[in-house]
Design a protein around this motif. Structure first.
Motif, PDB file in Angstrom:
ATOM      1  N   SER A  97       0.860  -1.171   0.000  1.00 21.75           N
ATOM      2  CA  SER A  97       0.000   0.000   0.000  1.00 21.75           C
ATOM      3  C   SER A  97       0.899   1.224   0.000  1.00 21.75           C
ATOM      4  O   SER A  97       1.488   1.583   1.031  1.00 21.75           O
ATOM      5  N   GLY A  98       1.064   1.833  -1.176  1.00 21.14           N
ATOM      6  CA  GLY A  98       1.995   2.949  -1.299  1.00 21.14           C
ATOM      7  C   GLY A  98       3.416   2.493  -1.031  1.00 21.14           C
ATOM      8  O   GLY A  98       3.924   1.582  -1.699  1.00 21.14           O
ATOM      9  N   ASP A  99       4.072   3.091  -0.038  1.00 20.13           N
ATOM     10  CA  ASP A  99       5.453   2.718   0.287  1.00 20.13           C
ATOM     11  C   ASP A  99       5.527   1.736   1.461  1.00 20.13           C
ATOM     12  O   ASP A  99       6.597   1.524   2.022  1.00 20.13           O
ATOM     13  N   THR A 100       4.390   1.121   1.818  1.00 19.79           N
ATOM     14  CA  THR A 100       4.346   0.183   2.933  1.00 19.79           C
ATOM     15  C   THR A 100       4.062  -1.229   2.428  1.00 19.79           C
ATOM     16  O   THR A 100       3.141  -1.438   1.629  1.00 19.79           O
ATOM     17  N   LEU A 101       4.860  -2.183   2.886  1.00 18.90           N
ATOM     18  CA  LEU A 101       4.674  -3.585   2.531  1.00 18.90           C
ATOM     19  C   LEU A 101       4.399  -4.399   3.786  1.00 18.90           C
ATOM     20  O   LEU A 101       5.010  -4.167   4.832  1.00 18.90           O
ATOM     21  N   THR A 102       3.484  -5.368   3.657  1.00 18.19           N
ATOM     22  CA  THR A 102       3.135  -6.271   4.748  1.00 18.19           C
ATOM     23  C   THR A 102       3.375  -7.699   4.287  1.00 18.19           C
ATOM     24  O   THR A 102       2.826  -8.135   3.275  1.00 18.19           O
ATOM     25  N   TYR A 103       4.204  -8.413   5.042  1.00 19.97           N
ATOM     26  CA  TYR A 103       4.547  -9.811   4.749  1.00 19.97           C
ATOM     27  C   TYR A 103       3.978 -10.671   5.872  1.00 19.97           C
ATOM     28  O   TYR A 103       4.294 -10.436   7.049  1.00 19.97           O
ATOM     29  N   THR A 104       3.176 -11.679   5.535  1.00 22.57           N
ATOM     30  CA  THR A 104       2.600 -12.553   6.548  1.00 22.57           C
ATOM     31  C   THR A 104       2.908 -14.004   6.214  1.00 22.57           C
ATOM     32  O   THR A 104       3.016 -14.388   5.048  1.00 22.57           O
ATOM     33  N   SER A 105       3.036 -14.812   7.264  1.00 24.26           N
ATOM     34  CA  SER A 105       3.345 -16.229   7.087  1.00 24.26           C
ATOM     35  C   SER A 105       2.832 -17.004   8.290  1.00 24.26           C
ATOM     36  O   SER A 105       3.021 -16.571   9.430  1.00 24.26           O
ATOM     37  N   ARG A 106       2.176 -18.141   8.036  1.00 25.75           N
ATOM     38  CA  ARG A 106       1.778 -19.061   9.109  1.00 25.75           C
ATOM     39  C   ARG A 106       2.009 -20.483   8.618  1.00 25.75           C
ATOM     40  O   ARG A 106       1.491 -20.895   7.590  1.00 25.75           O
ATOM     41  N   ARG A 107       2.785 -21.240   9.362  1.00 27.30           N
ATOM     42  CA  ARG A 107       3.286 -22.530   8.901  1.00 27.30           C
ATOM     43  C   ARG A 107       2.206 -23.607   8.914  1.00 27.30           C
ATOM     44  O   ARG A 107       1.414 -23.714   9.830  1.00 27.30           O
ATOM     45  N   ARG A 108       2.234 -24.431   7.829  1.00 28.65           N
ATOM     46  CA  ARG A 108       1.323 -25.559   7.704  1.00 28.65           C
ATOM     47  C   ARG A 108       2.032 -26.900   7.943  1.00 28.65           C
ATOM     48  O   ARG A 108       1.588 -27.720   8.732  1.00 28.65           O
TER      49      ARG A 108
END
Length: 251
Positions: free
Chosen positions: A140-151
Motif C-alpha cells: 500500500s503505497g510505500d508500505t509492505l506487509t509480509y505474513t506467514s503461518r506454517r502448515r
C-alpha cells in the motif's frame, strides 16, 4: 580443521564473483525485507553444517536474519521461468557461515514458502529446510506487509508478520550492510556432506526502511534464542535476477 589453521575469510564484496557461471537454477527475488539482529556465535555454531563456523563481523558478533520477499519464476537447466508454481512469497531465517576454505555463505534454518510442490522439490533435491506455509505480500503505497503461518512440517502455526515502510536508496552502504546482504553462496548439509552452492546477481539496490511491525516466532522455531529488542539493521531492496551454479559437495 583447527581455527588457527583455517584460511582468512574471503573479502566481503558487494559485487558478484567474476567467474562465469553455468546456471543450475534461475529465479528473481522481489520486494525484499532484510531484518537482522545481532547473535551470540556460541548460539549459532551448533546450528551450522560440519566444516563451517559462524561468520563474525568486526570481531564482535554474528547475525540472524529474517528475510521476506517474493520469489518470481523459478526455473532450472535454462528452461523458461514457471509462472505459477515458480512464483510465491517466501520468508527465511538465515545465519552467516565461513567454511574451511574461507568461503562466506548463508545457512538457512528455515524457508517458508506458499507453494507445496516447490517445497517438496527443494527438500528432496537439495536438502533445504523448506516448509509449506500460508503466506501473503501486500503493498500500500510505500508500505509492505509480509505474513506467514506454517502448515507443514512444523512446528505448525509458527508465524511472522512484518510491516515495512520503504525509504530512500542507499548510495554508499555501510560495511555491515554489505556483510548482511552481499552473500554469494549457501552452505547446507545434504546426504551426509556439507554442500556449497554459489549464486550470482547484480549488486543489491538497497534502500533505507522503517520497521513498523514485527511479530514473529520463526527465529525461535529455528532453534535460536528469540530476538530481544529492536533489530540492528532493517533494509529493503526492490529485487534482483539470480543464478545458482553447480554445487560443490565439500566433505
Amino acid at each position: 580443521m583447527a581455527a588457527a589453521d583455517r584460511p582468512a575469510p574471503e573479502p566481503v564484496s558487494p559485487c558478484p564473483p567474476a567467474a562465469p557461471m553455468r546456471p543450475l537454477l534461475t529465479q528473481s527475488w522481489l520486494d525484499l525485507a532484510f531484518v537482522h539482529w545481532a547473535a551470540d556465535p556460541a548460539d549459532v555454531a551448533p546450528l551450522l553444517p560440519p566444516g563451517t563456523v559462524p561468520d563474525i563481523f568486526d570481531g564482535a558478533c554474528t547475525y540472524v536474519g529474517l528475510v521476506a520477499f517474493r520469489m518470481h519464476r523459478v526455473s532450472g537447466l535454462g528452461l523458461p521461468g514457471i509462472p505459477y508454481l515458480g512464483s510465491f512469497p517466501e520468508t527465511n531465517v538465515r545465519l552467516y557461515s565461513v567454511d574451511e576454505r574461507g568461503r562466506r555463505a548463508v545457512v538457512f534454518r528455515s524457508l517458508d514458502a506458499s507453494r507445496l510442490v516447490p517445497v517438496l522439490v527443494a527438500r528432496a533435491a537439495f536438502g533445504l529446510p523448506y516448509v509449506w506455509s500460508r503466506m501473503g505480500v501486500e503493498r500500500s503505497g510505500d508500505t509492505l506487509t509480509y505474513t506467514s503461518r506454517r502448515r507443514w512440517p512444523g512446528p505448525r502455526g509458527a508465524r511472522s508478520r512484518i510491516v515495512l515502510r520503504t525509504g530512500d536508496p542507499i548510495g554508499d552502504p555501510t560495511p555491515l550492510e554489505h556483510f548482511l546482504t552481499a552473500r554469494w553462496a549457501l552452505h547446507s548439509r545434504f546426504l551426509g556432506r556439507t554442500r556449497y552452492l554459489p549464486n550470482a546477481h547484480p549488486r543489491w539496490p538497497l534502500h533505507r526502511a522503517e520497521l513498523l511491525e514485527c511479530d514473529e516466532d520463526l527465529v525461535a522455531a529455528g532453534g535460536l534464542p528469540a530476538p530481544v529488542g529492536r533489530p540492528t539493521s532493517v533494509l529493503y531492496a526492490p529485487g534482483v535476477p539470480v543464478r545458482f551454479g553447480p554445487q560443490d559437495r565439500g566433505r
